[in-house]
Design an enzyme around this catalytic site. Structure first.
Site, PDB file in Angstrom:
ATOM      1  N   HIS A 490       0.831  -1.211   0.000  1.00 52.50           N
ATOM      2  CA  HIS A 490       0.000   0.000   0.000  1.00 52.50           C
ATOM      3  C   HIS A 490       0.865   1.261   0.000  1.00 52.50           C
ATOM      4  O   HIS A 490       0.700   2.146  -0.861  1.00 52.50           O
ATOM      5  CB  HIS A 490      -0.907  -0.011   1.240  1.00 52.50           C
ATOM      6  N   GLU A 491       1.758   1.350   0.980  1.00 55.04           N
ATOM      7  CA  GLU A 491       2.564   2.567   1.081  1.00 55.04           C
ATOM      8  C   GLU A 491       3.475   2.740  -0.125  1.00 55.04           C
ATOM      9  O   GLU A 491       3.753   3.861  -0.555  1.00 55.04           O
ATOM     10  CB  GLU A 491       3.373   2.562   2.380  1.00 55.04           C
ATOM     11  N   HIS A 494       1.734   4.554  -2.860  1.00 53.47           N
ATOM     12  CA  HIS A 494       1.882   6.006  -2.712  1.00 53.47           C
ATOM     13  C   HIS A 494       3.241   6.446  -3.252  1.00 53.47           C
ATOM     14  O   HIS A 494       3.346   7.455  -3.960  1.00 53.47           O
ATOM     15  CB  HIS A 494       1.800   6.399  -1.237  1.00 53.47           C
ATOM     16  N   HIS A 497       3.480   6.835  -6.909  1.00 50.12           N
ATOM     17  CA  HIS A 497       2.798   8.049  -7.376  1.00 50.12           C
ATOM     18  C   HIS A 497       3.784   9.222  -7.398  1.00 50.12           C
ATOM     19  O   HIS A 497       3.683  10.124  -8.241  1.00 50.12           O
ATOM     20  CB  HIS A 497       1.622   8.347  -6.448  1.00 50.12           C
TER      21      HIS A 497
END
Length: 698
Positions: A490-491, A494, A497
């Site tokens: 998940h992290e 980020h 991105h």
């Protein structure tokens, strides 16, 4: 306790030295690899003068813009404003990141000094009438500026930022508007500090090993090592409220009284006592409401959401309720099963929140022949990280290499160069383990965001990923469970991105997107973690190197929607609680736990489940920037599940699909409306059906 006393190597906490600007590292070019912060040279006394100089320099830029005798244009107003905070951004990125993961009493005192200054500086810019008139003039004349799409987006976002920052607030209300912003900055900081101190202030100490039946040998060893760190607990077992300790304890410890004891400590943090947050919550809620009304909104949620994909509170409630109904029904089914189990172990007992994880894990073992300890040996931290890197390579061609010559702010931190076609495109810091100076949870941030200089040079991002995973113990490495592997992916979603951002302007790059869109790339990455095809790539036993058995892969797949009633219900309950605070329309005095109990009763939350975060330690909404925004995890989940359908349809590593996701989503930041970006990738608006299906709620 200071950072030095904890034995943590942190540049922010070294002895005092010369504080002149000449010797201040923030005023110098960083001759470090890739221009990363020279943490070993940064002292705590460097921050305040660097902040002050950064604000002075930005004010000088703004004075030049305002006093320009030429008519306002994109080139003489918007561009210099965009680049006006170079130094201030440089120092604030380091300070606020270390405040979260390398805190100390000195850092807290400095934050108390800085926040009012920093907030006032921001307000001085947003409420500068002459500056806003020039920005508005450019905005009103935008059709004649001959701007490309990204330039137009920067202009629109700059203008909107001024409006939302109070540029249209009547003069007679500006003093109060400023006062509110300053108070909120101070209160949110205080809230987070209280949670950190309350979390660090508790330990469950157990001298009787027999009471710890059910815990694994590694859990016991870790607890014994922690006990031996202090004379008063030497020879005893010590457990903390850090999630890598708490979750496995609640899942495995057979002793119900011990589960109750640690759960009560966890769930009652900051309600009463030295670190009570009830008064702070009331002040924050009422100040946010007052600010929203000054801005012309009936409640704070509608003020926040006007700048998000959701647009208003009604749309948020509609989505949350659409998922709440099937999630609650499933949670009730789960609770009925666990109640039957607890009745056998404790006749007459009622299922309580401190029982849920224990019986959920017990039933998972029985139903799927699967338990946490079967899984962990195949997911050491190194193995899971390597798997993550493999996925990034197959999707986007990225490779990662550790660079031990890059300075770090703490000795456990690892740093990686990210290469694309043999070119370094980003630097990633990974900070894995809990410590007293770090807040709980996991997050991604930047020490530097990607952008292009005014001279056209691409500045690569310096990304920071912070976790709280289980520390290595004895001869065993840090081993992750399913939730922690998902958190890692998940992290890093980020991070991608930011890593893959290809934007000209820092304010539009990477994760600088609407709150309910920012979680889409992160949650999207979670889908890859346990795909059978992916598991075969990386899930190897930490001792033998044996690839995860096919039978275990099938068990993981079969259990993929197990417990989704609980998972979704506690998440949605927290999202609804957040909205309930921020849709209040009149000044109020919230009584805790009564307010929270009333709101949870209104939606029918069963007593054996609590909101994922109870109000006094709900850091996301009261100190983490997610006020009226916690719903975004569910809003983004609609997007990420729909997006992943394209990969399922075409092959999870299909290059055409991956390239489209990269170029239309990850590279674009906030250079266009979020829905436009999504539809450019997917070809249609997202459907909620994949979300309900993938979570077993359909």
């Amino acid at each position: 306790m200071s950072i030095i006393a904890l034995g943590v190597v942190c540049g922010a906490c070294h002895k005092k030295e010369d504080t002149s600007l000449k010797d201040n590292p923030f005023m110098q070019e960083w001759n470090t690899p890739y221009g990363v912060p020279p943490f070993d040279k940064i002292k705590i006394e460097h921050y305040l003068p660097a902040f002050q100089e950064g604000m002075r320099q930005q004010n000088e830029w703004i004075e030049n813009i305002v006093n320009n005798s030429e008519d306002p244009t994109f080139g003489n107003t918007i561009i210099p404003l965009e680049y006006s905070d170079e130094l201030l951004n440089k120092v604030s990125s380091v300070f606020f990141n270390l405040l979260e993961c390398c805190n100390s009493e000195e850092m807290e005192r400095l934050a108390d000094t800085l926040m009012p200054l920093y907030t006032k500086h921001g307000d001085d810019i947003m409420l500068n009438d002459k500056l806003f008139k020039r920005v508005k003039a450019v905005y009103d004349n935008r059709a004649n500026e001959n701007l490309n799409p990204e330039q137009l987006r920067l202009l629109e976002e700059t203008y909107k930022g001024f409006v939302r920052g109070g540029a249209n607030v009547p003069v007679e209300k500006q003093a109060r508007f400023r006062e509110i912003n300053t108070k909120l900055a101070t209160l949110t900081q205080k809230f987070g500090n209280n949670v950190l101190k309350a979390t660090n202030g508790y330990q469950l100490v157990c001298a009787d090993k027999a009471r710890l039946e059910g815990l694994t040998e590694q859990q016991l060893q870790t607890a014994a090592e922690l006990g031996n760190e202090k004379a008063e607990t030497k020879g005893k077992y010590v457990f903390t409220l850090d999630m890598p300790t708490l979750e496995p304890f609640l899942m495995n410890c057979k002793d119900r009284d011990l589960r109750k004891e640690i759960w009560t400590a966890y769930s009652s943090r900051c309600l009463g006592g030295e670190f009570d947050n009830e008064k702070i919550i009331n002040e924050i809620v009422n100040l946010r409401l007052e600010k929203a009304k000054i801005m012309g909104y009936d409640n704070y949620a509608n003020y926040v959401l006007d700048d998000c994909m959701a647009k208003n509170a009604d749309n948020v409630y509609a989505l949350l309720n659409q998922v709440w109904t099937p999630a609650l029904a499933k949670a009730k089914e789960e609770a009925a099963l666990y109640q039957k189990m607890i009745a056998k172990d404790h006749p007459g007992a009622t299922l309580e929140p401190y029982d849920w994880r224990y019986y959920s894990e017990k039933l998972r073992k029985e139903k799927y022949d699967l338990n946490d300890e079967d899984i962990r040996p195949y997911f050491s931290l190194d193995t899971a990280r390597n798997g993550l890197f493999m996925v990034c390579n197959k999707l986007y061609g990225l490779t990662f290499q550790e660079n031990k010559d890059i300075p770090v702010y703490q000795e456990d931190v690892k740093v990686y160069e990210v290469l694309d076609n043999n070119e370094v495109i980003a630097i990633v810091y990974m900070d894995f383990f809990p410590r007293a100076s770090k807040r709980s949870g996991a997050w991604m941030t930047n020490f530097r965001e990607q952008y292009y200089t005014r001279e056209g040079e691409n500045v690569i991002p310096v990304v920071s990923l912070v976790f709280n995973f289980t520390k290595p113990s004895g001869d065993k490495p840090s081993m992750l469970n399913i939730d922690q592997v998902q958190t890692l992916f998940h992290e890093f979603g980020h991070a991608l991105h930011s890593i893959l951002s290809r934007c000209h302007y820092r304010s539009l790059s990477g994760t600088n997107v609407p709150r309910d869109y920012v979680e889409m790339p992160s949650q999207f990455m979670e889908h890859f973690a346990f795909e059978p095809e992916v598991l075969k790539m990386y899930a190897n036993h930490y001792k033998t190197g044996e690839n995860i058995p096919e039978a275990l892969v099938k068990k993981i797949e079969a259990a993929s929607t197990y417990g989704q009633g609980f998972i979704n219900t506690e998440l949605l309950a927290a999202s609804l609680l957040d909205m309930d605070y921020h849709t209040i329309t009149a000044k109020t005095e919230v009584k805790l736990p009564e307010f929270e109990d009333q709101q949870m009763g209104k939606i029918g939350l069963i007593s054996s489940i609590i909101s994922r975060y109870k109000s006094p330690y709900f850091q996301h909404i009261f100190s983490g920037g997610y006020g009226a925004g916690y719903y975004s995890y569910t809003w983004s989940a609609v997007l990420d599940n729909d997006a992943y359908e394209a990969f399922k349809e075409n092959g999870i590593f299909d290059q055409t699909t991956a390239t489209s996701f990269r170029t239309n989503i990850l590279e674009r930041g906030n250079t266009d409306d979020a829905m436009n970006l999504y539809m450019a990738f997917r070809g249609h608006e997202p459907s909620i059906e994949p979300l309900l299906k993938n979570r077993g709620l359909k």
